[in-house]
Enzyme design. Structure first.
Site, PDB file in Angstrom:
ATOM      1  N   THR A 102       0.671  -1.371  -0.007  1.00  0.00           N
ATOM      2  CA  THR A 102      -0.243   0.603  -0.153  1.00  0.00           C
ATOM      3  C   THR A 102       0.421   1.403  -0.123  1.00  0.00           C
ATOM      4  O   THR A 102       0.590   2.539  -0.758  1.00  0.00           O
ATOM      5  CB  THR A 102      -1.093  -0.048   1.224  1.00  0.00           C
ATOM      6  OG1 THR A 102      -1.932  -1.328   0.778  1.00  0.00           O
ATOM      7  CG2 THR A 102      -1.680   1.342   1.500  1.00  0.00           C
ATOM      8  N   SER A 141      -6.273  -0.542  -6.798  1.00  0.00           N
ATOM      9  CA  SER A 141      -6.732  -1.544  -5.560  1.00  0.00           C
ATOM     10  C   SER A 141      -5.027  -1.480  -5.443  1.00  0.00           C
ATOM     11  O   SER A 141      -4.446  -1.939  -6.696  1.00  0.00           O
ATOM     12  CB  SER A 141      -7.022  -2.097  -4.824  1.00  0.00           C
ATOM     13  OG  SER A 141      -6.924  -3.014  -3.919  1.00  0.00           O
ATOM     14  N   THR A 142      -3.977  -1.741  -4.691  1.00  0.00           N
ATOM     15  CA  THR A 142      -3.132  -1.702  -4.409  1.00  0.00           C
ATOM     16  C   THR A 142      -3.239  -3.729  -4.500  1.00  0.00           C
ATOM     17  O   THR A 142      -1.471  -3.930  -4.997  1.00  0.00           O
ATOM     18  CB  THR A 142      -2.567  -1.246  -2.522  1.00  0.00           C
ATOM     19  OG1 THR A 142      -1.942  -0.560  -2.250  1.00  0.00           O
ATOM     20  CG2 THR A 142      -0.943  -2.361  -2.653  1.00  0.00           C
ATOM     21  N   ASN A 143      -3.623  -4.061  -4.507  1.00  0.00           N
ATOM     22  CA  ASN A 143      -3.897  -5.387  -4.658  1.00  0.00           C
ATOM     23  C   ASN A 143      -3.391  -5.838  -6.111  1.00  0.00           C
ATOM     24  O   ASN A 143      -3.496  -6.969  -6.077  1.00  0.00           O
ATOM     25  CB  ASN A 143      -5.091  -6.417  -3.362  1.00  0.00           C
ATOM     26  CG  ASN A 143      -4.902  -5.766  -2.164  1.00  0.00           C
ATOM     27  OD1 ASN A 143      -4.325  -5.504  -2.511  1.00  0.00           O
ATOM     28  ND2 ASN A 143      -6.223  -6.431  -1.476  1.00  0.00           N
ATOM     29  N   SER A 319      46.356 -11.214  -0.486  1.00  0.00           N
ATOM     30  CA  SER A 319      47.079 -11.793   0.693  1.00  0.00           C
ATOM     31  C   SER A 319      48.005 -10.370   1.374  1.00  0.00           C
ATOM     32  O   SER A 319      48.380  -9.774   0.373  1.00  0.00           O
ATOM     33  CB  SER A 319      47.955 -12.873   0.859  1.00  0.00           C
ATOM     34  OG  SER A 319      47.907 -13.227   2.706  1.00  0.00           O
ATOM     35  N   SER A 320      47.529 -10.073   2.390  1.00  0.00           N
ATOM     36  CA  SER A 320      47.873  -9.401   3.347  1.00  0.00           C
ATOM     37  C   SER A 320      49.421 -10.214   3.808  1.00  0.00           C
ATOM     38  O   SER A 320      50.440  -9.162   4.779  1.00  0.00           O
ATOM     39  CB  SER A 320      46.701  -9.110   4.274  1.00  0.00           C
ATOM     40  OG  SER A 320      46.962  -9.161   5.141  1.00  0.00           O
TER      41      SER A 320
END
Length: 469
Positions: A102, A141-143, A319-320
């Site tokens: 809605t 309608s929203t529906n 990779s660190s």
């Protein structure tokens, strides 16, 4: 001058910012639903679809003599602007919301109404001249608005997804052609099987993706059915007897999509089975795409202590702590997209099951989940094609060396010396580390000329007539 205008609804009065095209009901929804932090404006196709629905309704109501022509023209002009991309920032409601959509419907009603008022020469909020519910939402309608708009937006998104899938498929096909002469070992259960070409491996992935394009296309066909004219529960209350047919025809004209009205609007208003089916297809695509990415990661494992048959393009340091390490980050991210889509499929299933009687109020989370899945899949396909597949290279010598030293070659001897003799040779090769070729030759089972022909890798990658001894 005040920077606000006062608007009222059935719950009371609130100040709405003067420059806002949305109104009081949108404002309430924005305050109520702090859920995802993602507003409708993030899904432009949904906004466009809502505008198409509102324009079709205005045109239908006008043609049926229900809506004043001046009002209809203004609403239609406002809708055209929204479809063109304007005012999308005014769709501020969270995509997950209570009320079966809605709030989304009212957001559209109010934005379109206030822009139409300006077109008519009035100020925003002067609803006595054009009303968001009485006029913009007339016969609706929203529906029926929200699911119909969802379907239209989903169709448009699915078309973009299929384009991306075809783009990825072509990338794999190009590599299949490039690698068509590279002999490698096929594997089952991660164990040596029989020889094949690297091109056959890549072509198989292309075929897998192509099959799923067809499945998505089939699922899209089901989404063309809409329930406009159902109004609240499918009985069509407050709509003209010819409205359903007329509004559907108008929507077809506006969207150029082959939309059709459901044969039973009561059923269509409560049944969300189409979304379950579509979500299942998206899960299928995701699972297969993830499987392909698993394969790419395995085949590129190494570079010294893995399979190392192919090289994925290096995209970033991996990779660190380990200098020089490069990881398969693109397949990894596509794997993660697949996991998220499998999770979304569970959400769609649960939300669809939660429908009660004449309406499923969970459609906002269904729509959100489907849009997320479709759009992530689309971006994943393009990313995988551009940042991974297109740059893959083959280690041809490594591939061939593994074939020539594989015990799996013994499979090719079955038709000539039988399974038991072949198995015995495989055991000796495993025990001694010798080659299948040399063991057969040493035992005098076959001549060197025969072995050269039988164990030639190029002769083992396709069907071949065998003349038994």
């Amino acid at each position: 001058m005040s920077d606000y205008r006062k608007e009222h609804d059935s719950l009371g009065e609130l100040p709405v910012p003067d420059d806002a095209y949305f109104g009081i009901q949108t404002l309430r929804a924005r305050e109520n639903f702090h859920i995802t932090g993602i507003t409708m404006s993030h899904y432009p196709r949904l906004i466009e679809a809502l505008a198409y629905v509102k324009q079709a309704a205005a045109e239908a109501n006008s043609s049926l003599g229900l809506l004043d022509e001046t009002k209809s023209r203004a609403i239609c002009r406002a809708c055209e602007e929204v479809v063109s991309g304007k005012l999308h920032d005014q769709f501020v409601v969270d995509v997950i919301q209570g009320g079966a959509g809605t709030s989304a419907n009212m957001n559209a009603n109010e934005v379109i109404c206030n822009r139409a008022l300006e077109i008519m020469g009035y100020e925003k909020g002067q609803y006595e001249f054009l009303h968001p519910l009485n006029d913009v939402n007339m016969s609706q309608s929203t529906n029926d608005v929200y699911p119909s708009a969802l379907n239209i937006a989903i169709i448009l998104d699915l078309r973009a997804l299929m384009e991306a899938m075809l783009y990825l498929q072509k990338s794999f096909m190009r590599k299949g052609k490039e690698f068509s002469e590279i002999i490698k070992m096929g594997r089952t259960q991660l164990q040596d099987a029989v020889p094949m070409t690297l091109g056959q491996e890549f072509n198989a992935w292309a075929v897998m993706i192509g099959e799923d394009v067809q499945r998505v296309d089939e699922a899209e066909d089901l989404v063309y059915e809409i329930n406009m004219g159902a109004t609240a529960i499918g009985t069509g209350l407050n709509s003209h007897p010819d409205y359903t047919r007329t509004v559907t025809e108008k929507l077809v004209q506006l969207t150029t999509l082959n939309l059709k009205s459901s044969p039973d609007l009561v059923e269509a208003t409560q049944d969300t089975g189409v979304y379950v089916q579509l979500s299942g297809v998206l899960k299928r695509v995701a699972v297969k795409l993830s499987k392909i990415c698993n394969d790419l990661r395995l085949l590129s494992s190494g570079p010294r202590c893995g399979l190392n048959e192919i090289n994925l393009p290096p995209m970033q340091p991996g990779s660190s702590i380990m200098p020089g390490k490069v990881n398969p980050v693109i397949p990894e991210v596509v794997n993660q997209v697949a996991f998220a889509i499998v999770g979304s499929d569970v959400t769609v299933s649960m939300a669809s099951e939660a429908g009660q009687l004449e309406l499923n109020v969970m459609e906002p989370v269904i729509g959100f989940s489907l849009f997320q899945s479709i759009n992530m899949l689309r971006r994943a396909c393009i990313t995988l094609a551009d940042k991974c597949v297109s740059g893959i290279t083959a280690n041809a010598e490594r591939c061939r060396d593994m074939v020539e030293h594989s015990i799996g070659l013994v499979t090719a001897l079955n038709p000539y010396i039988g399974y038991e003799a072949s198995a015995d040779i495989a055991k000796e090769a495993m025990r001694t580390g010798g080659s299948v070729y040399q063991i057969v030759l040493d035992r005098g089972i076959l001549s060197e000329e025969e072995l050269e022909d039988i164990l030639k890798p190029e002769n083992m990658v396709k069907p071949r007539y065998v003349h038994r001894r």
